[in-house]
Design a protein around this motif. Sequence first.
Motif, PDB file in Angstrom:
ATOM      1  N   VAL A  44       0.824  -1.247   0.022  1.00 26.04           N
ATOM      2  CA  VAL A  44      -0.146  -0.084  -0.065  1.00 26.04           C
ATOM      3  C   VAL A  44       0.885   1.139   0.062  1.00 26.04           C
ATOM      4  N   SER A  45       0.764   2.267  -0.945  1.00 32.00           N
ATOM      5  CA  SER A  45       1.393   3.534  -0.858  1.00 32.00           C
ATOM      6  C   SER A  45       0.944   4.112   0.186  1.00 32.00           C
ATOM      7  N   VAL A  46       2.056   5.027   0.877  1.00 36.67           N
ATOM      8  CA  VAL A  46       1.706   5.880   1.973  1.00 36.67           C
ATOM      9  C   VAL A  46       1.924   7.293   1.413  1.00 36.67           C
ATOM     10  N   ARG A  47       0.958   7.984   1.647  1.00 36.94           N
ATOM     11  CA  ARG A  47       0.654   9.491   1.108  1.00 36.94           C
ATOM     12  C   ARG A  47       1.091  10.470   2.221  1.00 36.94           C
ATOM     13  N   PRO A  48       1.866  11.094   2.028  1.00 38.46           N
ATOM     14  CA  PRO A  48       2.349  12.305   3.244  1.00 38.46           C
ATOM     15  C   PRO A  48       1.137  13.225   3.205  1.00 38.46           C
ATOM     16  N   TYR A  49       0.815  13.476   4.389  1.00 36.56           N
ATOM     17  CA  TYR A  49       0.086  14.681   4.822  1.00 36.56           C
ATOM     18  C   TYR A  49       0.447  15.291   5.980  1.00 36.56           C
ATOM     19  N   VAL A  50       0.486  16.677   6.135  1.00 28.32           N
ATOM     20  CA  VAL A  50       0.547  17.442   7.053  1.00 28.32           C
ATOM     21  C   VAL A  50      -0.416  18.065   7.707  1.00 28.32           C
ATOM     22  N   THR A  51      -0.907  17.709   8.958  1.00 26.49           N
ATOM     23  CA  THR A  51      -2.371  18.206   9.493  1.00 26.49           C
ATOM     24  C   THR A  51      -2.038  19.264  10.699  1.00 26.49           C
ATOM     25  N   SER A  52      -0.743  19.331  11.036  1.00 26.80           N
ATOM     26  CA  SER A  52      -0.489  20.459  12.023  1.00 26.80           C
ATOM     27  C   SER A  52      -0.825  21.992  11.667  1.00 26.80           C
ATOM     28  N   ALA A  53      -1.378  22.726  12.528  1.00 28.90           N
ATOM     29  CA  ALA A  53      -1.890  23.946  12.223  1.00 28.90           C
ATOM     30  C   ALA A  53      -0.812  24.952  12.963  1.00 28.90           C
ATOM     31  N   SER A  54       0.546  24.442  13.046  1.00 23.61           N
ATOM     32  CA  SER A  54       1.519  25.223  13.408  1.00 23.61           C
ATOM     33  C   SER A  54       1.888  26.207  12.434  1.00 23.61           C
ATOM     34  N   ASP A  55       2.324  27.337  13.041  1.00 27.03           N
ATOM     35  CA  ASP A  55       2.822  28.509  12.250  1.00 27.03           C
ATOM     36  C   ASP A  55       4.571  28.550  12.109  1.00 27.03           C
ATOM     37  N   GLU A  56       5.043  27.613  12.631  1.00 28.18           N
ATOM     38  CA  GLU A  56       6.400  27.459  12.530  1.00 28.18           C
ATOM     39  C   GLU A  56       7.401  27.153  11.547  1.00 28.18           C
ATOM     40  N   GLY A  57       8.378  27.640  11.181  1.00 29.01           N
ATOM     41  CA  GLY A  57       9.038  27.168   9.995  1.00 29.01           C
ATOM     42  C   GLY A  57       9.965  26.018  10.281  1.00 29.01           C
ATOM     43  N   ALA A  58      10.437  25.265   9.403  1.00 26.21           N
ATOM     44  CA  ALA A  58      11.294  23.941   9.421  1.00 26.21           C
ATOM     45  C   ALA A  58      12.895  24.141   9.561  1.00 26.21           C
ATOM     46  N   ASP A  59      13.205  25.205   8.815  1.00 26.71           N
ATOM     47  CA  ASP A  59      14.824  25.072   8.528  1.00 26.71           C
ATOM     48  C   ASP A  59      15.430  26.022   9.602  1.00 26.71           C
ATOM     49  N   ALA A  60      16.566  25.317  10.103  1.00 23.62           N
ATOM     50  CA  ALA A  60      17.379  26.207  11.010  1.00 23.62           C
ATOM     51  C   ALA A  60      18.426  27.039  10.432  1.00 23.62           C
ATOM     52  N   VAL A  61      18.681  28.188  10.601  1.00 26.03           N
ATOM     53  CA  VAL A  61      19.909  28.897  10.010  1.00 26.03           C
ATOM     54  C   VAL A  61      21.028  28.896  10.974  1.00 26.03           C
ATOM     55  N   THR A  62      22.163  28.284  10.850  1.00 27.46           N
ATOM     56  CA  THR A  62      23.143  28.137  11.495  1.00 27.46           C
ATOM     57  C   THR A  62      24.392  29.223  11.461  1.00 27.46           C
ATOM     58  N   GLN A  63      24.374  29.546  10.036  1.00 28.04           N
ATOM     59  CA  GLN A  63      25.342  30.375   9.471  1.00 28.04           C
ATOM     60  C   GLN A  63      24.939  31.496   8.684  1.00 28.04           C
ATOM     61  N   ASN A  64      24.795  32.855   8.853  1.00 27.76           N
ATOM     62  CA  ASN A  64      24.276  33.883   8.229  1.00 27.76           C
ATOM     63  C   ASN A  64      25.775  34.769   7.632  1.00 27.76           C
ATOM     64  N   VAL A  65      26.171  34.668   6.331  1.00 23.04           N
ATOM     65  CA  VAL A  65      27.507  35.244   6.008  1.00 23.04           C
ATOM     66  C   VAL A  65      26.937  36.829   5.981  1.00 23.04           C
ATOM     67  N   LYS A 336       7.464  24.198   5.631  1.00 24.59           N
ATOM     68  CA  LYS A 336       7.400  22.435   5.306  1.00 24.59           C
ATOM     69  C   LYS A 336       7.437  21.622   6.840  1.00 24.59           C
ATOM     70  N   GLY A 337       6.342  20.965   6.819  1.00 26.46           N
ATOM     71  CA  GLY A 337       6.379  20.069   8.040  1.00 26.46           C
ATOM     72  C   GLY A 337       5.399  20.553   9.232  1.00 26.46           C
ATOM     73  N   SER A 338       5.094  21.747   8.849  1.00 28.73           N
ATOM     74  CA  SER A 338       3.914  22.502  10.108  1.00 28.73           C
ATOM     75  C   SER A 338       2.637  22.790   9.067  1.00 28.73           C
ATOM     76  N   GLN A 339       2.582  23.034   7.972  1.00 28.25           N
ATOM     77  CA  GLN A 339       1.529  23.406   7.139  1.00 28.25           C
ATOM     78  C   GLN A 339       1.571  22.411   5.783  1.00 28.25           C
ATOM     79  N   ASP A 340       0.397  22.396   4.962  1.00 28.38           N
ATOM     80  CA  ASP A 340       0.537  21.490   3.849  1.00 28.38           C
ATOM     81  C   ASP A 340      -0.026  22.296   2.615  1.00 28.38           C
ATOM     82  N   LEU A 341      -0.493  21.767   1.708  1.00 26.10           N
ATOM     83  CA  LEU A 341      -1.110  22.180   0.373  1.00 26.10           C
ATOM     84  C   LEU A 341      -2.480  22.157   0.506  1.00 26.10           C
TER      85      LEU A 341
END
Length: 556
Positions: A44-65, A336-341
């Motif tokens: 069975v194919s598994v379809r990715p869904y995100v149902t969280s209503a969070s407004d948080e982002g996913a990517d952490a910035v560790t170095q800003n030149v 990505k990861g907190s909201q979806d399409l």
Amino acid sequence: MAPLPPTRRQKVVRRLPRRVRHYWKLLVACVAFVGVLAVVLGTVSVRPYVTSASDEGADAVTQNVAGTKDLFDAGVAHSIQLSFTQAAYDKMLDQYFQDGEKEYVEADLTIDGTRLPSVGIRLKGNSTLGGLTRDGKAATRGPGGFGGENRPGRDAQPPGGGFPQNGQLPEGFTPPDGAQQPGAAQPGQQQPGAAQPGQQPGGGFGRTALKAEEPEKLPWLIRVDEFVEGRRYQGHRDLAVRVSGMGGGTTVLNEAVSLQVLAAAGEVAQKYAYTSFTVNDRPTTARLVVEHPDENFADQMDGTGVLYKSLATGRFTDQGDDQTDYQDDFQQITKKGSQDLQPVIDLIRWVTTSSDKEFDAKLDEHVDVESFARYLAVQNLLLNFDDMSGPGRNYYLWYDLSTKKFSVVGWDYNLTMSGDGTSGPHDSVSMGFGGDRPQGQQQGAQQPPAGMQLPEGVEMPGGNGGPGGLGGGHTLKERFLASAAFDEVYETAYRELYTKIYGSGSALSAVKNIVAVLRTVDGGDSGTLASESSQLEDLITRRTSSLAQDEVITQR
């Protein structure tokens, strides 16, 4: 009586940890359950869904030149150098020319003297790359012209039919008497794709001839964290190096002017700058660099929301509830990861199924109507053939998480200011045939001009196509402009923006200011710059004068 010696089984059991012995029944049950799941769900194919209503982002910035100066200070000249191995470049080209895939190459980047090792660079664009050749040969599976890339499950022709993707008239095509091939200059027009001084003609509808042997002239997307996780340059993850030779000629002056007047008018626009651009030991050229809509760009939007990119293969049609079925239509850029399409799917479904009465009454529950009216007014004012309804589907959707409404964000303005300067507020902006059709006119297959003969199997653009043809069209835009309910908000926005862009002299001033900077950029051609800026000033003057007499502006 002495105890009996332990059996072999008891010896084995005692070697196990006490907790395992204590909970062995539970462990056995869990293992059995996992086994059942593997058997039942294995196919069975598994379809990715995100149902969280969070407004948080996913990517952490560790170095800003920080760099040495603001890259998008448009008032000064900048410098960019790229270096990469020929082997890596050849491998990237092999992938693109064989499969149409745009893979990242590891390169070293230097911006205004600041070195960033191991960035990722890849070819950028869809229709833009339609004129790309390698050793004189075109890609066997490159981008599908204005309809987007040839991907599995998509027709090779642009949606809605239309002309072939190579931008050339098909065999058997006979234009009517006096008619010119789409993309050819018309009297009183500056047409996309026209050969500019010092530029090779070629590429077809708005394309430019590009050679893999000249990487300093190719369109690039630079990703600073592709090989170094968490890195940014002045907050930016992506930088877009725009291609020369489209509607704005070798300098892409029209795009820079468009971005400048949009920002001055208080509209959402990407930042830009001109830079000298050197690749390995190739000649230096003057290039336009534009802020790419990414997380940093989204952070500058009002409120908290999600940014979605419309893809060139997008159709804005209801394809069901499975979000993976929209992977060729929209790409989620932020959160990505907190909201979806799902909000985009809901919008598409409502726009395409609501009655005219419901559309007029409830559009403001789904879309920021005033913002959308300004977006549409801007596209007409700037003569942008390739907006959200154009063949490149060049737009982003911004979904405000607090209001639950969408706004449309413009992107890719290299085909602006290159059409008929006398087009009115309610005329469609077109590069092909039928450019004087009213905006929002209900779509069907376009009728060829009198005397035109189409070869067998070739259709005029229509169906999901829109004004201007070539696989364009967008249901939201068409329904909005076709409805009298939104005439007042559209015309009010049009008058205000006309004053800010043309009536105030902002557009002409922008040309002069940008030209002054371009003269200081290494790799530029002063003769070509003078010619192209003169053409653009003439078009702006003609457009300013023509619109000043239009009844929408005069309110007569």
